[in-house]
Motif scaffolding. Structure first.
Motif, PDB file in Angstrom:
ATOM      1  N   TRP A 184      -6.974   2.789  -7.296  1.00 34.28           N
ATOM      2  CA  TRP A 184      -7.150   3.434  -6.004  1.00 34.28           C
ATOM      3  C   TRP A 184      -5.889   3.366  -5.138  1.00 34.28           C
ATOM      4  CZ3 TRP A 184      -6.458  -0.199  -2.186  1.00 34.28           C
ATOM      5  CH2 TRP A 184      -6.672  -1.543  -2.546  1.00 34.28           C
ATOM      6  N   ALA A 185      -4.909   2.531  -5.545  1.00 31.74           N
ATOM      7  CA  ALA A 185      -3.667   2.411  -4.767  1.00 31.74           C
ATOM      8  C   ALA A 185      -2.516   3.209  -5.372  1.00 31.74           C
ATOM      9  CB  ALA A 185      -3.267   0.941  -4.663  1.00 31.74           C
ATOM     10  N   ILE A 186      -2.654   3.665  -6.637  1.00 33.06           N
ATOM     11  CA  ILE A 186      -1.569   4.400  -7.279  1.00 33.06           C
ATOM     12  C   ILE A 186      -1.370   5.744  -6.592  1.00 33.06           C
ATOM     13  CG2 ILE A 186      -0.794   5.480  -9.423  1.00 33.06           C
ATOM     14  CD1 ILE A 186      -2.380   3.347 -10.944  1.00 33.06           C
ATOM     15  N   GLY A 187      -0.170   5.999  -6.110  1.00 32.75           N
ATOM     16  CA  GLY A 187       0.124   7.256  -5.436  1.00 32.75           C
ATOM     17  C   GLY A 187      -0.359   7.322  -4.005  1.00 32.75           C
ATOM     18  N   GLU A 190       0.029   3.790   1.056  1.00 31.90           N
ATOM     19  CA  GLU A 190       0.276   2.367   1.227  1.00 31.90           C
ATOM     20  C   GLU A 190      -0.287   1.595   0.042  1.00 31.90           C
ATOM     21  OE1 GLU A 190       1.973   1.015   3.652  1.00 31.90           O
ATOM     22  OE2 GLU A 190       2.202   2.824   4.874  1.00 31.90           O
ATOM     23  N   PRO A 191       0.319   0.454  -0.289  1.00 31.49           N
ATOM     24  CA  PRO A 191      -0.244  -0.390  -1.347  1.00 31.49           C
ATOM     25  C   PRO A 191      -1.482  -1.113  -0.850  1.00 31.49           C
ATOM     26  CG  PRO A 191       1.599  -1.492  -0.319  1.00 31.49           C
ATOM     27  CD  PRO A 191       1.530  -0.120   0.309  1.00 31.49           C
ATOM     28  N   ILE A 220       2.863  -8.886 -12.537  1.00 34.73           N
ATOM     29  CA  ILE A 220       3.559  -8.199 -11.455  1.00 34.73           C
ATOM     30  C   ILE A 220       2.622  -7.170 -10.836  1.00 34.73           C
ATOM     31  CG2 ILE A 220       5.812  -8.627 -12.483  1.00 34.73           C
ATOM     32  CD1 ILE A 220       5.861  -5.784 -13.533  1.00 34.73           C
ATOM     33  N   TYR A 221       3.002  -6.650  -9.677  1.00 32.07           N
ATOM     34  CA  TYR A 221       2.141  -5.692  -8.972  1.00 32.07           C
ATOM     35  C   TYR A 221       2.768  -4.310  -8.941  1.00 32.07           C
ATOM     36  CZ  TYR A 221      -0.269  -3.075  -5.383  1.00 32.07           C
ATOM     37  OH  TYR A 221      -0.943  -2.090  -4.726  1.00 32.07           O
ATOM     38  N   GLY A 222       1.948  -3.301  -9.194  1.00 30.25           N
ATOM     39  CA  GLY A 222       2.343  -1.911  -9.015  1.00 30.25           C
ATOM     40  C   GLY A 222       1.259  -1.187  -8.232  1.00 30.25           C
ATOM     41  N   GLY A 223       1.533   0.006  -7.816  1.00 29.08           N
ATOM     42  CA  GLY A 223       0.562   0.760  -7.026  1.00 29.08           C
ATOM     43  C   GLY A 223       1.093   0.983  -5.635  1.00 29.08           C
ATOM     44  N   GLY A 228       9.989  -4.004   1.195  1.00 29.44           N
ATOM     45  CA  GLY A 228       9.234  -4.737   2.207  1.00 29.44           C
ATOM     46  C   GLY A 228       8.004  -5.445   1.700  1.00 29.44           C
ATOM     47  N   LEU A 229       7.557  -5.102   0.496  1.00 37.24           N
ATOM     48  CA  LEU A 229       6.301  -5.672   0.012  1.00 37.24           C
ATOM     49  C   LEU A 229       6.460  -7.056  -0.588  1.00 37.24           C
ATOM     50  CD1 LEU A 229       3.274  -5.455  -0.563  1.00 37.24           C
ATOM     51  CD2 LEU A 229       3.853  -4.272  -2.705  1.00 37.24           C
ATOM     52  N   ILE A 230       7.452  -7.248  -1.464  1.00 36.35           N
ATOM     53  CA  ILE A 230       7.513  -8.495  -2.229  1.00 36.35           C
ATOM     54  C   ILE A 230       7.674  -9.718  -1.331  1.00 36.35           C
ATOM     55  CG2 ILE A 230      10.029  -8.501  -2.655  1.00 36.35           C
ATOM     56  CD1 ILE A 230       9.254  -9.416  -5.559  1.00 36.35           C
ATOM     57  N   SER A 231       8.301  -9.539  -0.183  1.00 41.01           N
ATOM     58  CA  SER A 231       8.491 -10.663   0.749  1.00 41.01           C
ATOM     59  C   SER A 231       7.175 -11.156   1.329  1.00 41.01           C
ATOM     60  CB  SER A 231       9.423 -10.243   1.887  1.00 41.01           C
ATOM     61  OG  SER A 231      10.654  -9.785   1.384  1.00 41.01           O
ATOM     62  N   GLN A 232       6.142 -10.331   1.255  1.00 41.57           N
ATOM     63  CA  GLN A 232       4.852 -10.682   1.846  1.00 41.57           C
ATOM     64  C   GLN A 232       3.878 -11.263   0.828  1.00 41.57           C
ATOM     65  OE1 GLN A 232       3.273  -7.506   4.528  1.00 41.57           O
ATOM     66  NE2 GLN A 232       5.028  -6.320   3.788  1.00 41.57           N
ATOM     67  N   LEU A 233       4.309 -11.353  -0.441  1.00 44.41           N
ATOM     68  CA  LEU A 233       3.375 -11.731  -1.495  1.00 44.41           C
ATOM     69  C   LEU A 233       3.494 -13.201  -1.875  1.00 44.41           C
ATOM     70  CD1 LEU A 233       3.741  -8.621  -3.832  1.00 44.41           C
ATOM     71  CD2 LEU A 233       2.004  -9.042  -2.070  1.00 44.41           C
ATOM     72  N   ASP A 234       2.390 -13.746  -2.362  1.00 44.89           N
ATOM     73  CA  ASP A 234       2.331 -15.087  -2.921  1.00 44.89           C
ATOM     74  C   ASP A 234       3.301 -15.184  -4.096  1.00 44.89           C
ATOM     75  OD1 ASP A 234       1.152 -17.140  -4.879  1.00 44.89           O
ATOM     76  OD2 ASP A 234      -0.119 -17.446  -3.123  1.00 44.89           O
ATOM     77  N   MET A 235       3.855 -16.374  -4.339  1.00 41.51           N
ATOM     78  CA  MET A 235       4.796 -16.551  -5.441  1.00 41.51           C
ATOM     79  C   MET A 235       4.142 -16.422  -6.808  1.00 41.51           C
ATOM     80  SD  MET A 235       7.874 -16.712  -4.415  1.00 41.51           S
ATOM     81  CE  MET A 235       8.664 -17.279  -5.920  1.00 41.51           C
ATOM     82  N   SER A 236       2.815 -16.407  -6.871  1.00 39.59           N
ATOM     83  CA  SER A 236       2.159 -16.144  -8.149  1.00 39.59           C
ATOM     84  C   SER A 236       2.407 -14.709  -8.610  1.00 39.59           C
ATOM     85  CB  SER A 236       0.650 -16.401  -8.049  1.00 39.59           C
ATOM     86  OG  SER A 236       0.054 -15.523  -7.112  1.00 39.59           O
TER      87      SER A 236
END
Length: 276
Positions: A184-187, A190-191, A220-223, A228-236
């Motif tokens: 639902w986030a692909i394309g 916003e992610p 890893i995350y896609g979508g 700006g996104l990776i700085s907001q994510l958990d280190m997992s």
């Protein structure tokens, strides 16, 4: 002479880019040259802290591998067939992808599932073909509709288990990169939210690392992922699988800088060569 890509045994971050079918041949080569220049000057890529790979359309793969390989960037294919050779008109096997210089292959993307009807059996067979030919599968998983993190974890772990169980029935498993891409986030503009992404990936990472042969695997995350996104994510969340937001090399450079800054902050040191 090309230097070995990603010399670190266990990269701290993984950044992948799929070009899908957006660029023509010459435009893809231009993109690869720009990315190679960025990577060759980026300390975190050079050191292997960041594992960077690009998946172009197949006809461009040999030249893309030559261009990007000198700067430590890996390449691969966006799909493979489940057999290595034979009377399969129009298909390309993992054996040839490896011969062309590919080291990665995308498997099970939502578009392959939706448009081409790929089910868990086919995805498992293609995952096995990747392992068999020394390719790292970028196994895409993701729920169709937005719900709770717990529901997403249950759905995605079932997809991971189905692919790896089928692959294991055909041969030994090895390292996998799981790309969590909620369909639902692909394309979408916003992610998914950082909190949602982090919660789901924590669950997937814990599950994956407890499976046979997957101790070095990453999630890893896609979508709709972009700067700006990776700085907001958990280190997992080990990194990002990027689409259109990384088709501008400048945006990719920003994401690499953000990933390096996050790694440095975790280690308690100042990142080298990263401009604010």
């Amino acid at each position: 002479m090309s230097r070995p890509a990603n010399p670190a045994a266990s990269p701290s971050a993984v950044i992948g880019v799929s070009l899908k079918m957006y660029f023509g041949y010459e435009r893809t080569l231009e993109y690869c040259r720009e990315v190679a220049t960025i990577a060759a000057a980026h300390p975190a890529v050079l050191s292997g802290e960041i594992e960077l790979f690009v998946l172009p359309t197949l006809p461009v793969l040999p030249e893309a591998a030559r261009i990007l390989g000198t700067s430590g960037v890996g390449t691969g294919a966006q799909d493979i067939f489940w057999e290595d050779e034979g009377a399969y008109t129009g298909e390309v096997g993992g054996k040839m992808v490896a011969e062309l210089g590919g080291r990665y292959v995308e498997v099970g993307h939502a578009e392959r599932r939706r448009i081409f009807g790929e089910d868990e059996t086919i995805i498992g067979l293609k995952t096995a073909a990747a392992y068999r030919n020394g390719l790292t599968p970028v196994l895409c998983v993701g729920e169709l509709n937005s719900g709770s993190p717990e529901e997403a974890i249950a759905h995605c772990t079932a997809e991971i288990d189905a692919a790896l169980k089928r692959a294991q029935s055909l041969g030994p498993l090895s390292r996998t990169i799981v790309a969590y891409e909620p369909q639902w986030a692909i394309g979408a503009p916003e992610p998914a939210t950082p909190e949602y992404i982090s919660a789901v990936v924590r669950g997937l990472d814990e599950h994956l690392r407890n499976l046979p042969g997957q101790s070095e695997s990453r999630v890893i995350y896609g979508g709709s992922a972009g700067p700006g996104l990776i700085s907001q994510l958990d280190m997992s969340v080990a990194g990002l699988f990027l689409g259109r937001f990384a088709h501008d090399p400048k945006a990719l450079k920003t994401i690499l800088d953000e990933a390096a800054t996050r790694l440095a902050a975790t280690a308690g040191v100042s990142p080298k060569g990263v401009r604010a």
